[in-house]
Structure formats: structure tokens, C-alpha cells
Design a protein around this motif. Structure first.
Motif, mmCIF file in Angstrom:
data_model
loop_
_atom_site.group_PDB
_atom_site.id
_atom_site.type_symbol
_atom_site.label_atom_id
_atom_site.label_comp_id
_atom_site.label_asym_id
_atom_site.label_seq_id
_atom_site.Cartn_x
_atom_site.Cartn_y
_atom_site.Cartn_z
ATOM 1 N N LEU A 57 6.728 12.277 -2.340
ATOM 2 C CA LEU A 57 7.423 11.551 -1.286
ATOM 3 C C LEU A 57 6.435 10.547 -0.720
ATOM 4 O O LEU A 57 5.283 10.896 -0.428
ATOM 5 N N SER A 58 6.883 9.303 -0.581
ATOM 6 C CA SER A 58 5.938 8.259 -0.176
ATOM 7 C C SER A 58 6.590 7.192 0.695
ATOM 8 O O SER A 58 7.807 7.051 0.731
ATOM 9 N N LEU A 59 5.729 6.473 1.383
ATOM 10 C CA LEU A 59 6.117 5.264 2.101
ATOM 11 C C LEU A 59 5.408 4.113 1.411
ATOM 12 O O LEU A 59 4.196 4.169 1.183
ATOM 13 N N ASP A 60 6.168 3.084 1.060
ATOM 14 C CA ASP A 60 5.641 1.973 0.275
ATOM 15 C C ASP A 60 6.157 0.648 0.813
ATOM 16 O O ASP A 60 7.018 0.609 1.688
ATOM 17 N N LYS A 61 5.648 -0.410 0.235
ATOM 18 C CA LYS A 61 6.177 -1.762 0.450
ATOM 19 C C LYS A 61 6.774 -2.205 -0.884
ATOM 20 O O LYS A 61 6.173 -2.020 -1.932
ATOM 21 N N TYR A 62 7.968 -2.790 -0.839
ATOM 22 C CA TYR A 62 8.598 -3.333 -2.037
ATOM 23 C C TYR A 62 9.264 -4.643 -1.654
ATOM 24 O O TYR A 62 10.116 -4.661 -0.757
ATOM 25 N N MET A 115 0.826 -1.172 0.000
ATOM 26 C CA MET A 115 0.000 0.000 0.000
ATOM 27 C C MET A 115 0.880 1.248 0.000
ATOM 28 O O MET A 115 1.675 1.456 0.905
ATOM 29 N N ASP A 116 0.759 2.064 -1.034
ATOM 30 C CA ASP A 116 1.532 3.296 -1.130
ATOM 31 C C ASP A 116 0.829 4.404 -0.349
ATOM 32 O O ASP A 116 -0.379 4.567 -0.436
ATOM 33 N N THR A 117 1.606 5.162 0.409
ATOM 34 C CA THR A 117 1.075 6.300 1.133
ATOM 35 C C THR A 117 1.869 7.528 0.710
ATOM 36 O O THR A 117 3.069 7.607 0.966
ATOM 37 N N ILE A 118 1.216 8.473 0.050
ATOM 38 C CA ILE A 118 1.875 9.711 -0.343
ATOM 39 C C ILE A 118 1.977 10.593 0.890
ATOM 40 O O ILE A 118 0.982 10.919 1.527
ATOM 41 N N ILE A 119 3.201 10.962 1.238
ATOM 42 C CA ILE A 119 3.474 11.788 2.403
ATOM 43 C C ILE A 119 3.410 13.261 2.044
ATOM 44 O O ILE A 119 2.881 14.076 2.793
ATOM 45 N N ALA A 120 3.956 13.616 0.878
ATOM 46 C CA ALA A 120 3.964 15.014 0.439
ATOM 47 C C ALA A 120 4.104 15.068 -1.077
ATOM 48 O O ALA A 120 4.641 14.145 -1.695
ATOM 49 N N PHE A 161 14.571 3.706 -0.899
ATOM 50 C CA PHE A 161 15.487 2.994 -0.017
ATOM 51 C C PHE A 161 14.750 2.563 1.240
ATOM 52 O O PHE A 161 13.652 3.043 1.535
ATOM 53 N N ARG A 162 15.376 1.658 1.986
ATOM 54 C CA ARG A 162 14.774 1.137 3.222
ATOM 55 C C ARG A 162 14.450 2.280 4.189
ATOM 56 O O ARG A 162 15.237 3.214 4.346
ATOM 57 N N GLY A 183 10.214 6.575 -0.715
ATOM 58 C CA GLY A 183 10.450 6.910 -2.115
ATOM 59 C C GLY A 183 10.284 8.388 -2.375
ATOM 60 O O GLY A 183 9.483 9.068 -1.736
ATOM 61 N N ALA A 184 11.072 8.886 -3.305
ATOM 62 C CA ALA A 184 10.953 10.253 -3.802
ATOM 63 C C ALA A 184 11.062 10.141 -5.316
ATOM 64 O O ALA A 184 12.106 9.722 -5.836
#
Length: 76
Positions: free
Chosen positions: A18-23, A1-6, A51-52, A30-31
């Protein structure tokens, strides 16, 4: 699930997300540059990094140093 932070506007047709994701089962930060396609929807571009999440504090520290240096040089 991708979460867009900004979302940061880059140009008239591009933005940085800018996001927090699962890969592959791992949490990643991610940016990535997204652009407006000819059809008018937003699509991810080739430019970006991921990156982690565990490296996020070190990344933030480096960006903070870059911000301080830019201010010192009168760039901001």
C-alpha cells in the motif's frame, strides 16, 4: 516520490504494498501485488489499483463495511 505505507504478506513469494505516490502530478493511493522474481528481487505485478487520494475516505468506508460483513458471516 513513492512512499510505502504498509506491506502485507499474501503468499510465500507475494506481498501487497500500500503506497502513496504521485502520478501525472496527482497524489494517488496504490495497492499492488509485488512478487519475487527468479533473480530474488521484488517486482510489481499486474494486479492492483490506484486512485486519487481524495477518494481514500470512501474506499476506507467500503473496506470497513466489507470487514464488518465478513465478521458477521463468520469469515473472520
Amino acid at each position: 516520490m513513492d512512499t510505502i505505507i504498509a506491506t502485507i504478506p499474501k503468499t510465500k513469494t507475494e506481498e501487497i504494498r500500500l503506497s502513496l505516490d504521485k502520478y501525472n502530478g496527482r497524489d494517488v493511493f496504490g495497492a499492488r501485488v509485488w512478487f519475487e522474481s527468479n533473480e530474488g528481487d521484488k517486482r510489481p505485478g499486474r494486479s492492483g489499483i490506484a486512485f486519487r487520494v481524495s477518494l481514500l475516505p470512501e474506499f476506507v468506508g467500503a473496506v470497513t463495511k466489507a470487514l464488518d460483513e465478513a465478521k458477521k458471516r463468520g469469515l473472520l
